[in-house]
Scaffold this active site. Sequence first.
Site, short mmCIF file in Angstrom:
data_model
loop_
_atom_site.label_atom_id
_atom_site.label_comp_id
_atom_site.label_asym_id
_atom_site.label_seq_id
_atom_site.Cartn_x
_atom_site.Cartn_y
_atom_site.Cartn_z
N MET A 335 80.04 52.09 -34.10
CA MET A 335 79.78 51.16 -35.04
C MET A 335 78.72 50.18 -36.52
SD MET A 335 82.54 49.26 -33.52
CE MET A 335 82.79 48.02 -34.71
N ASP A 354 67.60 52.04 -36.07
CA ASP A 354 67.68 53.30 -34.69
C ASP A 354 66.80 53.32 -34.33
OD1 ASP A 354 71.51 54.11 -33.55
OD2 ASP A 354 68.64 54.62 -32.17
N VAL A 411 73.46 47.67 -31.07
CA VAL A 411 72.71 48.14 -30.09
C VAL A 411 73.78 47.97 -29.07
CG1 VAL A 411 69.98 48.00 -31.35
CG2 VAL A 411 71.39 46.51 -29.60
N VAL A 412 73.55 48.65 -28.06
CA VAL A 412 74.04 49.20 -26.65
C VAL A 412 74.47 47.57 -26.46
CG1 VAL A 412 73.34 50.57 -25.41
CG2 VAL A 412 72.14 49.20 -25.01
N GLU A 413 75.26 47.64 -25.32
CA GLU A 413 76.21 46.56 -25.19
C GLU A 413 75.22 45.31 -24.03
OE1 GLU A 413 77.40 44.64 -26.77
OE2 GLU A 413 79.21 42.95 -25.23
N LYS A 418 69.81 43.39 -26.46
CA LYS A 418 70.25 43.11 -27.61
C LYS A 418 69.34 41.57 -28.19
CE LYS A 418 75.23 43.97 -27.54
NZ LYS A 418 75.22 44.22 -28.91
N SER A 439 80.84 42.56 -27.94
CA SER A 439 82.38 42.21 -28.36
C SER A 439 82.62 41.62 -26.71
CB SER A 439 82.96 43.30 -28.10
OG SER A 439 82.60 44.84 -27.32
N HIS A 460 81.90 40.06 -35.19
CA HIS A 460 82.69 41.02 -34.86
C HIS A 460 83.52 41.97 -35.44
CE1 HIS A 460 84.89 41.88 -30.89
NE2 HIS A 460 84.20 43.15 -31.14
N ASN A 463 87.09 48.43 -34.30
CA ASN A 463 86.97 49.45 -34.40
C ASN A 463 88.27 50.40 -34.51
OD1 ASN A 463 85.87 52.73 -33.92
ND2 ASN A 463 85.37 52.60 -31.67
N GLU A 472 86.12 39.09 -36.40
CA GLU A 472 85.54 37.48 -35.74
C GLU A 472 84.18 37.15 -36.02
OE1 GLU A 472 88.77 37.77 -31.57
OE2 GLU A 472 86.63 38.56 -32.07
N ASN A 510 90.40 40.15 -27.85
CA ASN A 510 90.34 41.22 -26.69
C ASN A 510 90.20 39.53 -25.62
OD1 ASN A 510 89.05 42.73 -28.07
ND2 ASN A 510 86.74 42.68 -27.36
P1 NAI Z 1 76.94 53.70 -28.98
O1 NAI Z 1 76.31 53.20 -27.99
O2 NAI Z 1 77.93 54.43 -30.26
O3 NAI Z 1 75.13 52.88 -30.35
C1 NAI Z 1 74.85 52.86 -29.77
C2 NAI Z 1 73.20 52.62 -31.06
O4 NAI Z 1 71.80 51.83 -30.36
C3 NAI Z 1 73.27 53.74 -30.27
O5 NAI Z 1 73.04 55.07 -31.49
C4 NAI Z 1 71.35 53.38 -29.72
O6 NAI Z 1 70.26 55.04 -30.32
C5 NAI Z 1 71.15 52.39 -30.74
N1 NAI Z 1 70.54 51.18 -29.90
C6 NAI Z 1 70.04 51.46 -29.16
N2 NAI Z 1 68.89 49.92 -28.33
C7 NAI Z 1 68.29 50.06 -29.63
C8 NAI Z 1 67.01 49.81 -30.32
N3 NAI Z 1 66.50 49.38 -29.65
N4 NAI Z 1 66.97 49.57 -31.19
C9 NAI Z 1 67.70 50.65 -32.07
N5 NAI Z 1 68.24 51.15 -31.61
C10 NAI Z 1 69.44 51.18 -30.71
O7 NAI Z 1 77.86 51.98 -29.15
P2 NAI Z 1 78.98 50.75 -30.27
O8 NAI Z 1 79.68 51.10 -29.10
O9 NAI Z 1 78.44 51.47 -31.67
O10 NAI Z 1 78.25 49.39 -29.41
C11 NAI Z 1 77.73 48.78 -30.20
C12 NAI Z 1 77.53 47.24 -30.16
O11 NAI Z 1 79.39 46.70 -30.87
C13 NAI Z 1 77.96 46.40 -28.80
O12 NAI Z 1 77.50 46.12 -28.14
C14 NAI Z 1 79.31 47.11 -28.47
O13 NAI Z 1 80.16 46.25 -27.39
C15 NAI Z 1 80.02 46.71 -29.59
N6 NAI Z 1 81.37 46.49 -30.14
C16 NAI Z 1 81.49 47.92 -29.68
C17 NAI Z 1 83.26 48.73 -30.00
C18 NAI Z 1 83.46 49.90 -29.68
O14 NAI Z 1 84.62 49.72 -29.97
N7 NAI Z 1 82.89 50.64 -29.43
C19 NAI Z 1 84.06 47.15 -30.72
C20 NAI Z 1 83.65 46.26 -30.92
C21 NAI Z 1 82.10 46.23 -30.56
#
Ligand code: NAI
Length: 726
Positions: A335, A354, A411-413, A418, A439, A460, A463, A472, A510
Amino acid sequence: MNGPKSESTSGLAFDIDRDHVGWLTFDRPDSSANVLTPALMKELDALLSQLESRIANGQILALVVHSAKEGAFIAGADVQAIADLSTAAEARAASAEGQRVFRRIERLRVPTIAAIDGACMGGGTELVLHCDYRVASDRSATAIGLPEVKLGILPGFGGTVKLPALVGMQNALGIILSGKPVRPSRALRLGLVDRVLSTARFTTEVRQFVGDVVGGRVEKSAPSLGFGERLLERTGPGRRIMFGAARKRISAEAGPFYPAPYRAIEVLAGAVGMKADDAYALEAAALGELAVTPESRNLVRLFQLSQGARKALPEDVANRGRRVGRMGVIGAGVMGAAIAELAAAHDLPVVLKDIDRDALDAGLRHAGDLLRKAAAARLFSQEEASLKFALLSGSLDYADLADADLVVEAVVERMAVKQQVLREAEDATSGAVLATNTSSLSVDGIADSARDPASVLGIHFFNPVHKMPLVEVVAGPRTGPEALATGFGLVTALGKTPILVADKPGFLVNRLLAPYLNEAGFLLDEGYGVGAIDEALVSFGMPMGPLRLLDEIGFDVARHASREMANAFGDRMRPSGVLDRMMEDARLGRKNGLGFYRYKDGREVGPDPSVDGMFSGGARLAAVPALSDSPDDVIRRRCLYAMVNEASHALDESVVESPDAVDLAMVLGTGFPPFRGGILRWADAEGIQTIADALSQYSEALGNRFAPAPLLARMAEQNRTFTHTT
Ligand code: NAI
């Protein structure tokens, strides 16, 4: 462009300069766009009488049609006027009237030149098609298009007659059936415009062009067709092949649900060899029919809702917003990288941060790839892509976020992560708005860690970010007006449609998807096959079936979300158990090539036959005899009624402001079929009483997850509908 002009009330002015060139200027008061309202068309008609006599008197040597709004030509006909048409006869008459006015322009006895700077759409395009010459600026906003099919109609002011004559039938089919705008360079190649002029010297170059026209130094050329094209366009069998192929293409792309493109093909084919008067009449008749179809009504309503969505904040809140000149994105995953690309693509400097070097590099690569793909798809040029690429930078250090006006974390959910990230972002910036892309977590819970919770909101994205038009915007109970308005404004500036939602589990999209997807699981468990379940919803118009969608989402992610929903809403969101079983079988969906479907080289190749065998079946819907007509109907009703019911709960809890917002969000956020107008417009058509009765019966037979929501039950009792039906 600033031509000399006189005063106008409805947005039209006319003047003659000292070279005896007449300048017809469109300049709608108090608006950034010119729109061809019925009042403006009347005024144009009256003005044409004046013009004709001045031309007869030799006062005018040429006429230029232009806009006084820099970078905005004519956006099209007035959509409200289309919505107001109540009968086919009325719509046909409106079309014939527009044609009559534009044909008067065509008949003027001086050369007419349209000077197009900015978007020229719909009725605007039909106007310029009735001019003798068209020149366009090389501005990136300049584009010429006929997007009528997107509103379920066809061009009705002569577009279907004039365009094929100018650019050939093949090209006309492409433009009219896709509704996609044509950029100036392509317009020149097609013969749609005669010259592309420099934006910076537009007025001067237009004057020069007009001088050349008056001096007889500009030759008009017919569209140059190759041998193959001539064969297709100029022979009966060739044309049959061409129109047949167009029909096939539409059927493959949009299925049988949208009548407008099919009707447009009929009109274009029918008009071949016809006298102009008859061709115009054919177009008006078709427009009349299409304008009053439910499909067009629904598409027009959704268009208006999406326009209105950008202005959803009350003015006193909207005014508090700050312009975001620099953005930070934390978390370079799926994202975060895509959000950073979106910012750069919209010319906003952005820093992607990151904690992990490899993740950051991968994120930057992903963002770069998306930019290159956008350039390849000609959304912008290679040079523009390089400029945009330069706006994107990566960092492992918070110090690089110091100047950001808004930071969004992706970042991770996990709540604790967060919260920590948000606090760190707050410390690193000075007064930046802090947004979370969560999300499923509570925005207010995340805001707990902030020194100033008023600066925190949810933004929000869906993807894949570059494709999904909806965002949102989540207002937590402590979100302040500045943060809300700034976030809302940013989403609009990034070209997305914002929908304001309350900080409740699953927000809106959702939350409504959850019971729908869950029900597909229950159906599978009862023995309805994967293919049958998905086909029932695809034939309803969904872009893909619910099980195929679960494959895309990934079972781990979907199961986590469904558990969260069950925690929040209890029994009615109790998971079906199907995802647990799939995961026990080491299946994760598309991402590991093992889902409800099979995948070969990354491509889906149909339902996996072994899946049906994993679920016992036996408990079919025989228990609800009154409703068990066809399996297709059972599948559709159970999945979609569950969604309607959840929408009623969400409305009762004020998750969004109105049923209109639900409809817009579900169309833009899930691809709910636009021709059906949205889940609640569809529910109205289906009958609220019918749905409430069915839910009661399902509830008895299948479990109280179907218990009708209080709002729905009340509406059925009071014979009310969700939306205003026309
Ligand atoms: P992902 O796992 O692909 O990426 C997370 C990234 O955050 C990783 O690169 C990780 O190294 C980094 N990270 C972790 N801790 C960190 C920190 N303390 N500081 C900086 N970076 C850090 O996750 P994704 O899928 O991109 O999801 C991210 C957020 O977006 C989550 O909250 C998720 O719920 C939300 N989201 C995801 C959707 C999806 O379809 N993947 C859709 C809408 C929202």
